[in-house]
Scaffold this active site. Structure first.
Site, PDB file in Angstrom:
ATOM      1  CE1 TYR A   1      -4.055  -2.658   5.079  1.00  0.00           C
ATOM      2  CE2 TYR A   1      -3.532  -0.342   4.737  1.00  0.00           C
ATOM      3  CZ  TYR A   1      -3.826  -1.598   4.222  1.00  0.00           C
ATOM      4  OH  TYR A   1      -3.870  -1.789   2.870  1.00  0.00           O
TER       5      TYR A   1
ATOM      6  CB  SER B   1      -0.883   0.026   1.247  1.00  0.00           C
ATOM      7  OG  SER B   1      -1.522   1.291   1.361  1.00  0.00           O
TER       8      SER B   1
ATOM      9  CE  LYS C   1      -1.610  -4.119   2.847  1.00  0.00           C
ATOM     10  NZ  LYS C   1      -1.786  -5.386   2.122  1.00  0.00           N
TER      11      LYS C   1
HETATM   12  N1  LIG Z   1      -8.787  -0.527  -1.220  1.00  0.00           N
HETATM   13  C1  LIG Z   1      -7.763   0.244  -0.858  1.00  0.00           C
HETATM   14  O1  LIG Z   1      -7.921   1.439  -0.636  1.00  0.00           O
HETATM   15  C2  LIG Z   1      -6.384  -0.356  -0.768  1.00  0.00           C
HETATM   16  C3  LIG Z   1      -5.286   0.500  -0.847  1.00  0.00           C
HETATM   17  C4  LIG Z   1      -4.012  -0.039  -0.758  1.00  0.00           C
HETATM   18  C5  LIG Z   1      -3.838  -1.402  -0.601  1.00  0.00           C
HETATM   19  N2  LIG Z   1      -4.933  -2.218  -0.509  1.00  0.00           N
HETATM   20  C6  LIG Z   1      -4.691  -3.661  -0.362  1.00  0.00           C
HETATM   21  O2  LIG Z   1      -5.220  -4.313  -1.496  1.00  0.00           O
HETATM   22  C7  LIG Z   1      -5.509  -5.670  -1.169  1.00  0.00           C
HETATM   23  C8  LIG Z   1      -6.887  -6.037  -1.699  1.00  0.00           C
HETATM   24  O3  LIG Z   1      -7.845  -5.244  -1.045  1.00  0.00           O
HETATM   25  P1  LIG Z   1      -9.136  -4.674  -1.800  1.00  0.00           P
HETATM   26  O4  LIG Z   1      -9.049  -3.208  -1.735  1.00  0.00           O
HETATM   27  O5  LIG Z   1      -9.324  -5.338  -3.105  1.00  0.00           O
HETATM   28  O6  LIG Z   1     -10.272  -5.093  -0.755  1.00  0.00           O
HETATM   29  P2  LIG Z   1     -11.396  -6.222  -0.803  1.00  0.00           P
HETATM   30  O7  LIG Z   1     -11.936  -6.260   0.584  1.00  0.00           O
HETATM   31  O8  LIG Z   1     -12.323  -5.986  -1.936  1.00  0.00           O
HETATM   32  O9  LIG Z   1     -10.577  -7.545  -1.127  1.00  0.00           O
HETATM   33  C9  LIG Z   1      -9.828  -8.243  -0.161  1.00  0.00           C
HETATM   34  C10 LIG Z   1     -10.159  -9.721  -0.311  1.00  0.00           C
HETATM   35  O10 LIG Z   1      -9.321 -10.443   0.604  1.00  0.00           O
HETATM   36  C11 LIG Z   1     -10.134 -11.425   1.238  1.00  0.00           C
HETATM   37  N3  LIG Z   1      -9.543 -11.759   2.533  1.00  0.00           N
HETATM   38  C12 LIG Z   1      -9.568 -11.014   3.668  1.00  0.00           C
HETATM   39  N4  LIG Z   1      -8.943 -11.687   4.659  1.00  0.00           N
HETATM   40  C13 LIG Z   1      -8.512 -12.849   4.121  1.00  0.00           C
HETATM   41  C14 LIG Z   1      -7.801 -13.958   4.631  1.00  0.00           C
HETATM   42  N5  LIG Z   1      -7.434 -14.018   5.912  1.00  0.00           N
HETATM   43  N6  LIG Z   1      -7.509 -14.982   3.791  1.00  0.00           N
HETATM   44  C15 LIG Z   1      -7.897 -14.959   2.495  1.00  0.00           C
HETATM   45  N7  LIG Z   1      -8.606 -13.939   1.961  1.00  0.00           N
HETATM   46  C16 LIG Z   1      -8.886 -12.894   2.763  1.00  0.00           C
HETATM   47  C17 LIG Z   1     -11.512 -10.802   1.356  1.00  0.00           C
HETATM   48  O11 LIG Z   1     -12.507 -11.779   1.533  1.00  0.00           O
HETATM   49  C18 LIG Z   1     -11.618 -10.034   0.052  1.00  0.00           C
HETATM   50  O12 LIG Z   1     -12.208 -10.802  -0.971  1.00  0.00           O
HETATM   51  C19 LIG Z   1      -5.359  -5.783   0.342  1.00  0.00           C
HETATM   52  O13 LIG Z   1      -4.106  -6.384   0.641  1.00  0.00           O
HETATM   53  C20 LIG Z   1      -5.382  -4.334   0.808  1.00  0.00           C
HETATM   54  O14 LIG Z   1      -4.664  -4.165   2.004  1.00  0.00           O
HETATM   55  C21 LIG Z   1      -6.194  -1.732  -0.611  1.00  0.00           C
END
Ligand SMILES: NC(=O)c1ccc[n+]([C@@H]2O[C@H](COP(=O)([O-])OP(=O)(O)OC[C@H]3O[C@@H](n4cnc5c(N)ncnc54)[C@H](O)[C@@H]3O)[C@@H](O)[C@H]2O)c1
Length: 254
Positions: free
Chosen positions: A156, A143, A160
């Site tokens: 969090y 992130s 990252k």
């Molecule tokens: N959305 C944002 O603003 C953002 C920004 C930077 C980084 N991220 C990172 O991107 C990645 C994806 O997030 P997203 O934004 O697509 O959110 P999202 O919630 O749509 O997707 C995350 C997925 O991970 C699954 N998940 C959660 N815990 C889990 C576990 N213990 N084992 C297996 N699966 C699990 C959830 O069920 C979900 O389908 C994450 O690592 C998040 O930290 C997100």
């Protein structure tokens, strides 16, 4: 000839958000994709949708924080496809937004278990398979919060930061095995992730504008932005890239 013809790809957290877009992009470009998620409903829907579009996909549920489940996921992929060429450690979540000294130890531990232990376990169990297969690529979703943190999600963001450090160190350890390890740093997106972090179903107009004002390109991350960076890093075009991260952040970290 497509970029990922016949390549065997595991995407964790593939049931929604970035993971679904990443899995879709690999499949569209010829990859054989093992979808995985802790949420069996969204995983089943993703499998159905991609298969209906003709993609070569399979699914195996997995909580990335549990070693036995990661082992089973890697074994299921080897069973289905005969090996693993690409692992995308995408699964992750955030504790609810709070100042750090108000966060419970259980919430701190839980976010580290998924975001850090989960990446560690994915790498631990896939690397022997990649070594046996002659190489591969691991892409970790970190992130922009790791390098330009905002207040309210400090543990969090620290998870990252740990992911970025593991990306660099591991890249050095596996380079001689023809395995590359890279990361992608997205900025805020309106995915399910936000629901957890901000305690809302979707970002409202005011919250979106507050975030957008901090992003020079003037919009949030779209899942397709992350999918484009991940597939570039995993492709032949990324062959000389390892231990590095791409900031998919519209200039937010500059
Ligand atoms: N959305 C944002 O603003 C953002 C920004 C930077 C980084 N991220 C990172 O991107 C990645 C994806 O997030 P997203 O934004 O697509 O959110 P999202 O919630 O749509 O997707 C995350 C997925 O991970 C699954 N998940 C959660 N815990 C889990 C576990 N213990 N084992 C297996 N699966 C699990 C959830 O069920 C979900 O389908 C994450 O690592 C998040 O930290 C997100």
């Amino acid at each position: 000839m497509q970029r990922f013809d016949g390549k065997r790809v595991i995407v964790t957290g593939a049931g929604s958000g970035f993971g679904l877009a990443i899995a879709t992009r690999f499949a569209e470009e010829g990859g054989r994709v093992m979808l995985s998620d802790i949420n069996e409903d969204s995983l089943g829907q993703a499998l159905e949708t991609l298969r209906a579009g003709g993609a070569d996909v399979a699914a195996s549920p997995c909580n990335v924080a549990e070693e036995a489940q990661i082992e089973a996921l890697v074994a299921a992929t080897v069973e289905a496809f005969g090996g693993v060429d690409v692992l995308v450690n995408n699964a992750g979540y955030s504790h609810f937004q709070k100042l750090m000294w108000k966060i419970e130890v259980e919430d701190f531990d839980a976010v580290f278990a998924v975001n850090v232990r989960g990446v560690f376990l994915g790498c631990k169990h896939v690397i022997p398979v990649m070594i046996e297969g002659g190489g591969g690529a691991i892409i970790n979703i970190a992130s922009v919060g790791a390098i330009a943190p905002r207040p309210g999600v400090t543990p969090y963001n620290a998870t990252k930061g740990a992911v970025l450090t593991m990306t660099k160190g591991l890249a050095l350890e596996v380079a001689r095995h023809n395995i590359r390890v890279c990361a992608v740093n997205p900025v805020a997106a309106d995915t399910g992730f936000m629901k957890g972090a901000m305690g809302v179903d979707s970002l409202d107009e005011e919250a979106t504008q507050r975030l957008v004002q901090t992003i020079p390109r003037g919009r949030l991350t779209e899942p397709k932005d992350v999918a484009a960076a991940v597939t570039f890093l995993a492709s032949e075009d990324g062959d000389f890239l390892t231990g590095t991260a791409i900031n998919v952040d519209g200039g937010r970290s500059v």
